[in-house]
Design a protein around this motif. Structure first.
Motif, PDB file in Angstrom:
ATOM      1  N   LEU A 193     -55.981 -15.629  35.971  1.00  0.00           N
ATOM      2  CA  LEU A 193     -55.497 -15.275  34.966  1.00  0.00           C
ATOM      3  C   LEU A 193     -54.715 -13.855  35.382  1.00  0.00           C
ATOM      4  N   THR A 194     -53.854 -13.404  34.532  1.00  0.00           N
ATOM      5  CA  THR A 194     -52.721 -12.293  34.841  1.00  0.00           C
ATOM      6  C   THR A 194     -52.957 -11.219  33.679  1.00  0.00           C
ATOM      7  N   PRO A 195     -53.530 -10.031  33.912  1.00  0.00           N
ATOM      8  CA  PRO A 195     -53.724  -8.981  32.920  1.00  0.00           C
ATOM      9  C   PRO A 195     -52.555  -8.697  32.133  1.00  0.00           C
ATOM     10  N   GLY A 196     -52.535  -8.803  30.827  1.00  0.00           N
ATOM     11  CA  GLY A 196     -51.606  -8.593  30.135  1.00  0.00           C
ATOM     12  C   GLY A 196     -50.217  -9.732  29.862  1.00  0.00           C
ATOM     13  N   ARG A 197     -50.434 -10.791  30.755  1.00  0.00           N
ATOM     14  CA  ARG A 197     -49.796 -11.974  30.517  1.00  0.00           C
ATOM     15  C   ARG A 197     -50.477 -13.306  30.471  1.00  0.00           C
TER      16      ARG A 197
ATOM     17  N   TYR B 234     -52.647 -26.077  27.700  1.00  0.00           N
ATOM     18  CA  TYR B 234     -52.742 -25.282  28.456  1.00  0.00           C
ATOM     19  C   TYR B 234     -51.545 -25.169  29.343  1.00  0.00           C
ATOM     20  N   GLY B 235     -51.173 -24.030  30.063  1.00  0.00           N
ATOM     21  CA  GLY B 235     -49.914 -23.764  30.821  1.00  0.00           C
ATOM     22  C   GLY B 235     -48.733 -23.524  29.779  1.00  0.00           C
ATOM     23  N   THR B 236     -48.864 -23.578  28.655  1.00  0.00           N
ATOM     24  CA  THR B 236     -47.601 -23.397  27.809  1.00  0.00           C
ATOM     25  C   THR B 236     -47.183 -21.937  27.844  1.00  0.00           C
ATOM     26  N   PRO B 237     -45.981 -21.375  27.946  1.00  0.00           N
ATOM     27  CA  PRO B 237     -45.565 -20.099  27.525  1.00  0.00           C
ATOM     28  C   PRO B 237     -45.636 -19.644  26.127  1.00  0.00           C
ATOM     29  N   VAL B 238     -45.993 -18.658  25.681  1.00  0.00           N
ATOM     30  CA  VAL B 238     -46.066 -18.413  24.277  1.00  0.00           C
ATOM     31  C   VAL B 238     -45.561 -17.068  23.938  1.00  0.00           C
ATOM     32  N   TRP B 239     -44.666 -16.973  22.862  1.00  0.00           N
ATOM     33  CA  TRP B 239     -44.168 -15.725  22.637  1.00  0.00           C
ATOM     34  C   TRP B 239     -45.160 -14.928  21.696  1.00  0.00           C
ATOM     35  N   LEU B 240     -45.820 -13.906  21.829  1.00  0.00           N
ATOM     36  CA  LEU B 240     -46.751 -13.330  21.287  1.00  0.00           C
ATOM     37  C   LEU B 240     -46.199 -11.951  20.434  1.00  0.00           C
ATOM     38  N   ALA B 241     -46.500 -11.960  19.006  1.00  0.00           N
ATOM     39  CA  ALA B 241     -45.970 -10.752  18.397  1.00  0.00           C
ATOM     40  C   ALA B 241     -47.062 -10.404  17.601  1.00  0.00           C
ATOM     41  N   SER B 242     -47.366  -9.150  18.147  1.00  0.00           N
ATOM     42  CA  SER B 242     -48.733  -8.518  17.393  1.00  0.00           C
ATOM     43  C   SER B 242     -48.539  -6.961  17.583  1.00  0.00           C
ATOM     44  N   THR B 243     -49.632  -6.214  17.684  1.00  0.00           N
ATOM     45  CA  THR B 243     -49.622  -4.719  17.669  1.00  0.00           C
ATOM     46  C   THR B 243     -50.534  -4.281  18.813  1.00  0.00           C
ATOM     47  N   GLU B 244     -50.464  -3.332  19.339  1.00  0.00           N
ATOM     48  CA  GLU B 244     -51.604  -2.731  20.444  1.00  0.00           C
ATOM     49  C   GLU B 244     -52.767  -2.317  19.341  1.00  0.00           C
ATOM     50  N   PRO B 245     -53.799  -2.264  20.031  1.00  0.00           N
ATOM     51  CA  PRO B 245     -54.894  -1.679  19.079  1.00  0.00           C
ATOM     52  C   PRO B 245     -55.028  -0.192  19.028  1.00  0.00           C
TER      53      PRO B 245
ATOM     54  N   GLN C 164     -45.126  -7.259  21.802  1.00  0.00           N
ATOM     55  CA  GLN C 164     -44.219  -8.360  21.652  1.00  0.00           C
ATOM     56  C   GLN C 164     -43.682  -8.801  22.923  1.00  0.00           C
ATOM     57  N   ARG C 165     -44.439  -9.832  23.583  1.00  0.00           N
ATOM     58  CA  ARG C 165     -44.028 -10.248  24.938  1.00  0.00           C
ATOM     59  C   ARG C 165     -44.203 -11.674  25.132  1.00  0.00           C
ATOM     60  N   MET C 166     -43.930 -12.338  26.311  1.00  0.00           N
ATOM     61  CA  MET C 166     -44.014 -13.602  26.756  1.00  0.00           C
ATOM     62  C   MET C 166     -45.347 -13.597  27.484  1.00  0.00           C
ATOM     63  N   VAL C 167     -46.417 -14.570  27.089  1.00  0.00           N
ATOM     64  CA  VAL C 167     -47.639 -14.718  27.881  1.00  0.00           C
ATOM     65  C   VAL C 167     -47.672 -16.154  28.214  1.00  0.00           C
ATOM     66  N   VAL C 168     -48.761 -16.530  28.843  1.00  0.00           N
ATOM     67  CA  VAL C 168     -49.023 -18.084  29.059  1.00  0.00           C
ATOM     68  C   VAL C 168     -50.347 -18.474  28.633  1.00  0.00           C
ATOM     69  N   ALA C 169     -50.695 -19.556  27.862  1.00  0.00           N
ATOM     70  CA  ALA C 169     -51.948 -20.029  27.619  1.00  0.00           C
ATOM     71  C   ALA C 169     -52.477 -20.714  28.888  1.00  0.00           C
ATOM     72  N   GLN C 170     -53.509 -19.943  29.359  1.00  0.00           N
ATOM     73  CA  GLN C 170     -54.162 -20.286  30.496  1.00  0.00           C
ATOM     74  C   GLN C 170     -55.805 -20.389  30.326  1.00  0.00           C
TER      75      GLN C 170
ATOM     76  N   GLN D 232     -36.228  -7.308  24.389  1.00  0.00           N
ATOM     77  CA  GLN D 232     -36.877  -6.162  24.958  1.00  0.00           C
ATOM     78  C   GLN D 232     -37.855  -6.330  26.150  1.00  0.00           C
ATOM     79  N   ASP D 233     -38.502  -7.629  26.236  1.00  0.00           N
ATOM     80  CA  ASP D 233     -39.542  -8.076  27.299  1.00  0.00           C
ATOM     81  C   ASP D 233     -38.996  -8.005  28.417  1.00  0.00           C
ATOM     82  N   ASN D 234     -39.735  -7.646  29.475  1.00  0.00           N
ATOM     83  CA  ASN D 234     -39.182  -7.740  30.872  1.00  0.00           C
ATOM     84  C   ASN D 234     -39.672  -9.197  31.385  1.00  0.00           C
ATOM     85  N   LEU D 235     -39.077 -10.409  31.422  1.00  0.00           N
ATOM     86  CA  LEU D 235     -39.540 -11.717  31.520  1.00  0.00           C
ATOM     87  C   LEU D 235     -39.855 -11.802  33.114  1.00  0.00           C
ATOM     88  N   VAL D 236     -39.366 -10.958  33.921  1.00  0.00           N
ATOM     89  CA  VAL D 236     -39.833 -11.038  35.231  1.00  0.00           C
ATOM     90  C   VAL D 236     -41.539 -10.917  35.478  1.00  0.00           C
ATOM     91  N   GLU D 237     -41.958 -10.193  34.405  1.00  0.00           N
ATOM     92  CA  GLU D 237     -43.136  -9.550  34.883  1.00  0.00           C
ATOM     93  C   GLU D 237     -44.470 -10.962  34.432  1.00  0.00           C
TER      94      GLU D 237
END
Length: 448
Positions: free
Chosen positions: A358-362, A373-384, A401-407, A128-133
């Motif tokens: 840093l990129t908001p939300g990513r 640092y620099g590792t893409p990470v799949w994050l599975a959580s919930t919104e506050p 649930q989305r792809m983020v990067v450890a920066q 479901q995640d838009n990886l382009v973002e």
């Protein structure tokens, strides 16, 4: 229409593990044959530097250039990560990555826990995640790549960043997910949030702006730890060491505390001639004192419950108890120093510990002893929550649930399954960050 190098190779069936990897519905990485390991073709442009395919390990793709399995007496143990010394140094010897155990699926240990080989289909919400973002954040990390990432980063630059199919195919072809766990196998941790404050300030002190922000004192590296927050407020020697180091002045001590805890911020700075302009206060060091949460201190004082803790609650308490604000702030002995930076492009975030914006939300902050640092990470959580209970009678929490990067990292970000989610800047980001205390699962994405 222009097609990228990655797209052309994908169309020819050269890059993908199989042709279906070039389409939007991508299968999990196929398991190798038990008799003949299936090698992933590598384009000619990088073949000379690409590591050779390794001996196949049970349940894992035979081509894992970033991992180093060792075969002993016909037994293939779990691979150990090809860790660059910069990741684990300068940890003491007892925290070095140990020899991997004989485990299936492949598992290796980090100083904080372990990574366990996983499959793309095991990632909640993967389709479901838009990886382009996430692509701009990934390319920024590729400007300062971990040595193991150099080949994958070369190929990332040839991907058409606007093409979701190509981006997704890149992940399936070059990378694989690893579930992050604690040493005892716990897969659930905690996600908090952070942001970049946006505040009004003055270059000189006035009746309204009387709270200073300081640059590093001259003896910061010589005296360890440096004066605590309470000592800076009360000792003449500490104040003398900071005299002339003032960069800007704020109106509210809570704003200063927020800026110290977040580590950077944006100021609409008024100059003595009345002109204003936007600048960034960037992290330049701290006093080597331990970080302590003022929110937790207020909970212990009975001001509110842990579930009610937020910056808005802290500000409300400070308005009602102005005579105790200094006492509250002294509960956190850490004190942060800043440097002023120009902000020509307000759409660019602050630099994280990796040294990239840093990129908001990513972008997330992590414990570097768990995830490099620099590792893409799949994050599975919930919104506050939006102030409503998620109990039996409340609405179900929305998945995040989305792809983020450890920066980035932070003093309070400690543990294997631990992340601080970067929400962006300004009041909406502050509101979201202050309410973020969510359950969390993580998958580190690493080159094959």
């Amino acid at each position: 229409m222009r097609r990228s190098l990655f797209g052309l190779l994908c169309g020819l069936g050269v890059l993908a593990l199989n042709l279906s990897a070039c389409h939007s519905s991508l299968p999990s990485t196929p398991r190798p044959s038990s008799t003949a390991p299936a090698k992933r073709p590598i384009p000619t442009v990088v073949q000379a530097v690409a590591p050779a395919a390794s001996t196949p390990v049970s349940g894992v793709s035979a081509s894992m250039p970033a991992l180093t399995p060792v075969t002993t007496n016909g037994v293939s143990p779990a691979p150990s990560l090809n860790i660059h010394p910069d990741w684990i140094n300068p940890l003491p010897a007892e925290f070095r990555i140990p020899e991997p155990e004989l485990l299936d699926p492949p598992t290796f240990q980090t100083p904080r826990g372990r990574w366990v080989a996983s499959e793309w289909g095991a990632l909640p919400g993967w389709g479901q995640d838009n990886l382009v973002e996430v692509w701009p954040a990934l390319l920024r990390s590729c400007e300062r790549p971990h040595p193991v990432w150099r080949i994958a980063c070369q190929m990332a630059h040839s991907v058409d960043r606007r093409d979701e199919i190509e981006v997704r195919a890149f992940f399936h072809t070059w990378l694989r997910p690893w579930r992050v766990e604690t040493f005892d196998g716990q897969t659930t941790g905690m996600m908090t949030g952070y942001f970049e404050p946006f505040l009004e300030a003055s270059r000189v002190p006035t009746r309204r702006f009387s709270i200073p922000l300081y640059g590093p004192p001259a003896d910061l590296g010589q005296r360890k730890p440096w004066y605590s927050r309470a000592q800076i407020d009360t000792l003449a020697s500490a104040q003398a060491a900071l005299r002339g180091r003032e960069i800007a002045w704020l109106a509210d001590p809570i704003d200063a505390l927020v800026l110290h805890i977040q580590g950077s911020g944006r100021l609409m700075l008024q100059e003595p001639d009345g002109q204003t302009h936007l600048v960034r206060m960037a992290f330049a060091g701290h006093n080597e004192q331990p970080y302590q949460s003022v929110g937790r201190w207020l909970v212990e004082q009975g001001a509110f419950t842990l579930e009610q803790a937020s910056w808005s609650a802290i500000r409300a308490w400070a308005r009602d108890n102005p005579w105790r604000v200094r006492e509250m702030m002294a509960a956190n002995p850490r004190y942060v120093f800043f440097r002023e930076e120009a902000l020509p492009n307000p759409n660019v975030g602050p630099s994280g510990a990796q040294g990239v914006p840093l990129t908001p939300g990513r972008s997330i902050a992590v414990d570097r002893d768990s995830i490099p640092y620099g590792t893409p990470v799949w994050l599975a959580s919930t919104e506050p929550s939006m102030g409503r209970s998620h109990g039996p009678n409340g609405p179900a929490p929305r998945p995040l649930q989305r792809m983020v990067v450890a920066q980035d990292t932070g003093g309070a970000i400690v543990g294997a399954v631990r992340a601080d989610y970067f929400w962006g800047w300004g009041s909406p980001a502050e509101d979201s960050a202050s309410r973020t205390k969510q359950p969390l699962r993580l998958w580190a994405i690493w080159p094959r």
